[in-house]
Design an enzyme around this catalytic site. Structure first.
Site, mmCIF file in Angstrom:
data_model
loop_
_atom_site.group_PDB
_atom_site.id
_atom_site.type_symbol
_atom_site.label_atom_id
_atom_site.label_comp_id
_atom_site.label_asym_id
_atom_site.label_seq_id
_atom_site.Cartn_x
_atom_site.Cartn_y
_atom_site.Cartn_z
ATOM 1 N N SER A 126 51.875 6.024 6.328
ATOM 2 C CA SER A 126 52.972 5.880 7.279
ATOM 3 C C SER A 126 53.846 7.115 7.252
ATOM 4 C CB SER A 126 53.798 4.661 6.861
ATOM 5 O OG SER A 126 55.047 4.676 7.489
ATOM 6 N N TYR A 151 58.516 -0.816 0.281
ATOM 7 C CA TYR A 151 57.351 -0.717 1.182
ATOM 8 C C TYR A 151 56.899 0.743 1.289
ATOM 9 C CZ TYR A 151 55.033 0.272 5.562
ATOM 10 O OH TYR A 151 54.176 0.783 6.491
ATOM 11 N N LYS A 155 53.380 3.080 -0.060
ATOM 12 C CA LYS A 155 52.537 4.028 0.696
ATOM 13 C C LYS A 155 52.445 5.364 -0.051
ATOM 14 C CE LYS A 155 51.511 1.249 4.003
ATOM 15 N NZ LYS A 155 50.140 0.717 4.105
#
Ligand code: UFG
Length: 340
Positions: A126, A151, A155
């Site tokens: 992302s 979150y 990644k």
């Protein structure tokens, strides 16, 4: 013989569109998904588009035994690993859930790939890994900044896990695709974004407001240092993003590369503000968006958009859909959902 691709999270939003794009190219697809944020019905909707029902395994990849059984059952040429939790806010409130699910599933998949000599994996990363960028647009060499959320950190850590494994095993090939903001639905309007619960992303919240499911759209912050004060993002049609995965798979399976860990930005290279999204949506659909300005949302950055020249050149991929197409298909999809 057709190559077989394991698509983890393949009934999800980006996953399902990618399955269709892979099938169009003749790949055989196996979906593994625990249906945490999707429905099994998606596989039948995929079949309506491609006329091929993907193989479906309703498993949780964070479960080591289930993951092992999956890899024992099939002969797999490459993996596209989407399966992960994806809500920034939720991850702030429940970091353990995010670290456990997102990282353990990746480790289990990598472990099984190693045991079965499967050398190719495309990873869903992302643009969140860039944090608040110093300069725009961001390129793949822009610094990876401290993450704004658990979150985002999953990644970043996942990219590090993959890179370390590439250093240790020169046969392993990894492509991390750093997604910008996917929106829209397949042109057939048979698959699209189906968030369970209250949507957290702009587009599903906007379309649900217009259809009457939500009272108004909150625009989070109008005092950012941007031309109209609202945040700017690089919105990309989900089918363009899906095709980027096909290009990544083709590069790994057919073209080869000397470098075994590669990263690509997948966006359009254009940034639009929240107000521009609302205005363009109103223009293309003829519908009014009821919105109110609210305070800034925690964790939001003011603006980000991609330099996509590396993906354009190396993956031979480019984004084809205009913002108008993305918004129109998102609206058509919302109306389709309202029928059921
Ligand atoms: N926004 C609103 N109102 C809403 C929802 C969003 O004004 O109800 C605004 C946000 O403040 C932001 C923009 O719309 O300025 C886009 O927000 P999204 O939640 O749709 O997307 P984000 O850019 O915050 O996050 C998305 C994905 C993440 C990914 C991130 C990378 O949800 O998974 O892009 O930047 F990590």
């Amino acid at each position: 013989m057709n190559k077989t691709i394991l698509v983890t999270g393949g009934t999800g939003y980006i996953g399902s569109h990618t399955v269709v794009a892979l099938q169009e190219k003749g790949y055989k697809v196996i979906i593994a998904d625990n249906l945490a944020n999707s429905e099994k019905e998606v596989i039948y909707n995929i079949e309506k588009i491609s006329h091929v029902l993907p193989q479906f395994e309703p498993i949780d990849l964070a479960n080591e035994q289930a993951c092992e059984a999956l890899f024992n059952k099939y002969s797999i040429n490459a993996v596209i690993h989407f399966a992960a939790y994806k809500y920034v806010n939720e991850s702030v409130n429940n970091p353990l859930r995010y670290y456990k699910n997102n990282l353990i599933s990746l480790l289990n998949v990598l472990n099984e790939m190693k045991k079965h000599n499967i050398c190719n994996i495309v990873f869903s990363s992302s643009c969140t890994v860039y944090g608040t960028p110093d300069t725009l647009p961001v390129t793949e060499t822009s610094p990876v900044k401290k993450s704004m959320s658990p979150y985002g950190n999953t990644k970043q850590v996942a990219e590090e896990i993959l890179e370390d494994n590439c250093k240790a095993d020169r046969h392993l090939k990894v492509i991390s695709l750093r997604y910008f903001n996917p929106i829209g639905a397949h042109p057939s309007i048979k698959i699209g974004e189906t968030a369970k619960g209250i949507p957290q992303n702009l587009l599903p919240y906007l379309t649900q407001t217009v259809i009457g499911k939500r009272e108004f759209l909150s625009v989070f912050g109008n005092d950012y240092n941007t031309p109209d004060g609202t945040c700017i993002r690089d919105y990309i049609h989900v089918m363009d993003l899906a095709y980027a995965h096909v290009c990544a798979i083709e590069r790994m399976l057919h073209m080869g590369s000397d470098i075994n860990y590669e990263v690509f930005n997948v966006g359009t290279g254009k940034g639009y503000s929240v107000l521009e999204i609302i205005q363009t949506f109103e223009k293309v659909t003829g519908m009014k968006v009821n919105f109110q300005f609210k305070g800034r949302r925690e964790g939001d950055i003011a603006q980000i958009w991609a330099d996509t020249s590396l993906a354009n050149k190396v993956l031979k991929w480019e984004a084809l859909y205009a913002l108008e197409d993305m918004l129109l298909s998102a609206w058509k999809w919302e109306k389709e959902l309202a029928k059921s």
